[in-house]
Design an enzyme around this catalytic site. Structure first.
Site, mmCIF file in Angstrom:
data_model
loop_
_atom_site.group_PDB
_atom_site.id
_atom_site.type_symbol
_atom_site.label_atom_id
_atom_site.label_comp_id
_atom_site.label_asym_id
_atom_site.label_seq_id
_atom_site.Cartn_x
_atom_site.Cartn_y
_atom_site.Cartn_z
ATOM 1 N N ASP A 1 -60.039 -5.796 49.779
ATOM 2 C CA ASP A 1 -60.407 -6.878 50.011
ATOM 3 C C ASP A 1 -59.744 -7.256 51.105
ATOM 4 O OD1 ASP A 1 -62.787 -8.255 50.886
ATOM 5 O OD2 ASP A 1 -61.429 -10.388 48.736
ATOM 6 N N ASP B 1 -65.246 -9.234 57.705
ATOM 7 C CA ASP B 1 -65.339 -9.626 55.698
ATOM 8 C C ASP B 1 -65.670 -8.018 54.988
ATOM 9 O OD1 ASP B 1 -65.610 -10.385 52.557
ATOM 10 O OD2 ASP B 1 -67.059 -11.354 53.097
#
Length: 508
Positions: A387, A183
């Site tokens: 992201d 992440d």
């Protein structure tokens, strides 16, 4: 003589009267009949399958005997593999769910994640940090805990419907194999640990720190503990306790410790990470989370301090391909043909990777988008991040509106099919083998251009041949997010040393 012809003759005559013959080119750009025609590329229509299909296991391109840490051009490089959550090769795959069901679940999770990022950035813009929030105290006693083993394959799972990518690690001594979500929107590395006050269901056994000889508690007064946004001290041992809350309501809390991580045969000790005893929320059956964000406690930051430059990259496989994608750290993480754009700093939030998106083109023509649409304000509000955990790219409405309109105008012959979940621009392509769709490119500060292949922005959503434009509108004032569907097939480079982000096509 019509008005257009009169206007054209007037513009041609003026330069001749004043002796400027080179001005003949001017009217070409001013007349509608000579406006540049949109540029297209071919989309090969392949609807979602009605059920799971066998996917042949692809040989590991890194080689089973090759070390994960090696020398490349006299510098140390760490090469790892990643896997998509719902890939048939993933331990988390659900063979009973149809690809359409998995896609709908993925988009629902994606909406929760985008909302979580929006909440966090808005709070940061208002000067509200995580440690300003009221949280419940941790009452358990810190204890020595285990380590996670790390090395993983990265595969796209849009057909199976997931936005999460996993890495397979070894934690502790001896290393215990486990899966963790990678992440770029989080900093802290953590995994579930026994004893569990409240733990979600994960694939495989929960890590027992008592079985690891390399586990080491951190004192509450240690510099690493002070780097946490939210920490406290264990009453009896004065050891460091952490808590991380996510905007979707998920959270983890437990002991903040030092542990050893194993990378395909090489081991690195002394990595600061969370050993969570109370973990609740949407963590996709993984053992925990592997933070790749820009903060000082993320894995790239810790690795850069210990061994390698703060440079890493990943490449997500195209959803129509089977095989492994890679996560790389060090100088070899940067391909020769990489285009770069500067990374921007949010004054109140160092986790996310902000970039300056300066425009979007459809069919080769730049859209009319206000410059402030992608601009971060002085408090860190708005802006654009890249992201890995968000699937669908979100754009401010003042940017998404023109994109949607231009795309629809360039596809008048495709049968419109309304919307699906997050998407509002879909087409019925059933019975067609190939269709033309306009080129879509993202343009960044410094001249970098991310020209998207068709599979990165027009995606199938059912078995009948419905395809949708894979962008969505962000709420007013929210950060824009470049998601992993648009990133597929590009190697995305995060260079913390030179403060820049790069991308190179066809480098998986």
């Amino acid at each position: 003589m019509d008005m257009n012809t009169q206007g054209l003759l007037l513009v041609l005559l003026i330069p001749l009267l004043f002796g400027h013959s080179e001005a003949v080119r001017v009217p070409i750009a001013l007349t509608a009949r000579h406006r540049r025609q949109p540029r297209y590329q071919v989309l090969h229509v392949s609807p979602l399958p009605s059920k799971w299909q066998e996917v042949p296991r692809v040989a590991d391109s890194l080689g089973q005997s090759e070390k994960g840490v090696r020398k490349v051009d006299n510098s140390t490089t760490l090469i790892l593999r990643l896997t998509h959550r719902d890939s048939p090769l993933s331990p988390f795959a659900n063979p009973k769910a149809s690809p359409r069901e998995l896609l709908k679940n993925r988009l629902a999770r994606d909406e929760a994640r985008a909302s979580a990022i929006s909440v966090r950035t808005k709070l940061a813009a208002r000067g509200i940090r995580a440690n300003d929030l009221v949280v419940e105290s941790v009452n358990y006693t810190a204890r020595e805990q285990g380590v996670v083993d790390f090395a993983g394959p990265l595969m796209s799972g849009l057909k199976q419907g997931s936005g999460e990518y996993f890495i397979e690690l070894g934690v502790g001594s001896p290393p215990r194999q486990t899966y963790m979500v990678i992440d770029t929107g989080s900093d802290i590395i953590w995994l579930q640990c026994t004893p569990c006050v409240d733990c979600y269901t994960q694939s495989g056994p929960i890590f027992d720190p008592a079985l690891s000889s390399s586990y080491e508690s951190l004192a509450c007064t240690s510099p690493l503990c002070s780097m946490l946004e939210l920490h406290s001290c264990a009453a009896q041992t004065n050891s460091c306790l952490y808590q991380v809350a996510y905007g979707d309501g998920s959270f983890t809390q437990g002991d903040f410790v030092l542990e050893a991580l194993s990378f395909r045969g090489a081991t690195m000790g002394g990595i600061a990470m969370g050993c969570g005893h109370d973990n609740e929320g949407l963590f996709a059956s993984a053992a925990g989370l592997f933070g790749l964000g820009g903060g000082p406690l993320s894995f790239p930051s810790q690795l850069g301090n210990l061994l390698l430059r703060r440079v890493f990259s990943y490449c997500l496989m195209d959803r129509d391909e089977s095989g492994f994608s890679s996560l790389m750290f060090g100088s070899a993480a940067v391909p020769m043909n990489t285009q770069f754009t500067p990374l921007l700093k949010n004054p109140n939030l160092n986790t996310y990777y902000y970039v300056s998106l300066v425009g979007i083109s459809v069919g080769g023509s730049m859209l009319s988008i206000p410059p402030q649409a992608f601009r971060m304000d002085g408090n860190g509000g708005g802006g654009v991040i890249v992201d890995s955990g968000t699937s669908v790219t979100r754009l401010a409405e003042v940017a998404y509106g023109p994109l949607r309109s231009a795309f629809r105008e360039a596809t008048p012959d495709l049968p419109f099919a309304g919307g699906f979940s997050l998407f509002d621009t879909c087409y019925n392509l059933s019975g067609q083998a190939n269709v033309r769709v306009p080129l879509v490119s993202l343009h960044f500060e410094g001249g970098a251009e991310m020209a998207l292949p068709t599979s990165n922005y027009v995606i199938p959503v059912d078995t009948e041949g419905t395809y949708c434009l894979a962008f969505a509108s962000a709420e007013i004032g929210a950060v824009s997010i470049i998601g992993n569907i648009q990133q597929q097939g590009f190697r995305i480079v995060f260079d913390g040393v030179s403060s820049r982000l790069g991308f190179a096509a066809n480098q998986c």
